[in-house]
Each structure stands twice: as structure tokens, then as C-alpha cells.
Design a protein around this motif. Structure first.
Motif, mmCIF file in Angstrom:
data_model
loop_
_atom_site.group_PDB
_atom_site.id
_atom_site.type_symbol
_atom_site.label_atom_id
_atom_site.label_comp_id
_atom_site.label_asym_id
_atom_site.label_seq_id
_atom_site.Cartn_x
_atom_site.Cartn_y
_atom_site.Cartn_z
ATOM 1 N N PRO A 1 33.542 35.080 30.840
ATOM 2 C CA PRO A 1 33.588 34.770 31.599
ATOM 3 C C PRO A 1 35.188 34.986 32.719
ATOM 4 N N ALA A 2 33.929 34.220 33.607
ATOM 5 C CA ALA A 2 35.769 34.941 34.269
ATOM 6 C C ALA A 2 37.221 33.959 34.544
ATOM 7 N N TRP A 3 37.011 32.872 34.177
ATOM 8 C CA TRP A 3 38.035 32.274 33.557
ATOM 9 C C TRP A 3 39.130 32.768 32.205
ATOM 10 N N LEU A 4 38.153 33.189 30.802
ATOM 11 C CA LEU A 4 38.721 34.026 29.640
ATOM 12 C C LEU A 4 39.138 35.581 30.411
ATOM 13 N N VAL A 5 38.770 35.778 31.022
ATOM 14 C CA VAL A 5 39.187 37.351 31.650
ATOM 15 C C VAL A 5 40.714 36.652 32.755
ATOM 16 N N VAL A 6 40.733 36.032 33.157
ATOM 17 C CA VAL A 6 42.530 35.465 33.803
ATOM 18 C C VAL A 6 43.180 35.723 32.457
ATOM 19 N N VAL A 7 43.061 34.458 32.105
ATOM 20 C CA VAL A 7 43.949 34.058 30.602
ATOM 21 C C VAL A 7 44.156 35.464 29.854
#
Length: 168
Positions: free
Chosen positions: A50-56
Motif C-alpha cells: 500500500p502507498a503508506w508502506l511505500v513511503v515508510v
């Protein structure tokens, strides 16, 4: 900076460049070694990305890559102009935190082995690669910082001119 000190800084830079690139590759969707670093629900989530995990994960990789910049700051204080005390503070604090994180993460696994319990495939990867990547990396940051400390030391107690390169 002398050859041996320079080699220590370069080793630290290469170490963190490798692990930073692994994290960035994961953020970009590479499955390489993901199943050795995560298990269960975390692995499923990493596969969905998911996008939030990509950022993290991308931020994690960029933080690791920041140690390459730190190495350049140690090698070329005339180019990356940061006060000496900031270079030293960053190195001592981050090195100790990285080393502590890795050793604490390894301790439980070592205790399990000492108690005669077996480790899963994931546990072995964690013990032999993922936790040492932090504590060895922390030791390298501390060693690079110590090398810089010796090299950049002022020539005398009252002198503001370091023995190394100008621009501190």
C-alpha cells in the motif's frame, strides 16, 4: 584523512549504501529478500505494498543512504560545511542507537539458541543478516566518527585550526 581512516569511512558508506538500496528497491516493489525480513501479516502487507508502506520503506532507505552523505561530510568537510561538533554528535548518537537496536534485536534470538530452542528460517535470517546490519552498521558509524575525531583534532588546545582539511 589517512588511508586507514579513509578506508573505515568508505566501508561505512558502502555498508549503508547497500542496505539503503535494498530498502529503496523494496519501496519500488522488488521482492528480493523481502521474505527473509518479514513474515506473516507483515509479509502479506509488503506483497500488497500500500502507498503508506511505500513511503515508510522509502524513508527508511533514505535514512540509511544518509550515512553515505555523512561519510562524504567526514571525508570532505571543505565541501559539506557542517560544524565539527554536529558531525561528531550525529556519529556518536546514531552509531550508539543503531548498535543498540541491532544488539537488542539479536539478544532474544541468541537467548533462544542458548536455551536449546530452534529458530525458524525467518529467525536465522534475522540473527545472521537483518539485526547485524544494524549493529555492525552502528559499529562502522562509530569507527568512522572516531577516525574523523582523530583526524580533525585541533593541533593544540587553544588552536582553532584542525590538523586535517580546512573548512570545519
Amino acid at each position: 584523512m589517512t588511508g586507514r581512516s579513509r578506508a573505515v569511512v568508505l566501508a561505512m558508506m558502502l555498508w549503508w549504501a547497500f542496505f539503503g538500496c535494498v530498502s529503496v528497491s523494496w519501496a519500488l516493489g522488488s521482492p528480493w529478500l523481502v521474505d527473509t525480513a518479514l513474515q506473516g501479516e507483515a509479509l502479506r502487507l509488503a506483497q500488497e505494498l500500500p502507498a503508506w508502506l511505500v513511503v515508510v520503506v522509502l524513508v527508511s532507505g533514505l535514512v540509511k543512504l544518509s550515512f553515505v552523505v555523512y561519510g562524504f561530510a567526514l571525508l570532505r568537510p571543505d565541501v559539506i560545511r557542517v560544524p565539527r561538533w554536529m558531525r561528531l554528535a550525529f556519529g556518536w548518537v546514531s552509531g550508539v542507537l543503531l548498535m543498540t537496536y541491532g544488539l537488542v534485536g539479536s539478544a532474544g534470538l541468541v537467548l533462544r539458541l542458548l536455551a536449546g530452542q530452534s529458530l525458524s528460517r525467518y529467525g536465522w535470517w534475522r540473527l545472521l543478516l537483518w539485526m547485524p546490519h544494524f549493529w555492525v552498521g552502528g559499529i562502522l558509524v562509530l569507527a568512522a566518527t572516531a577516525a574523523y575525531l582523530r583526524w580533525s583534532r585541533p593541533t593544540s588546545i587553544g588552536s582553532a585550526v584542525p590538523t586535517g582539511s580546512a573548512g570545519h
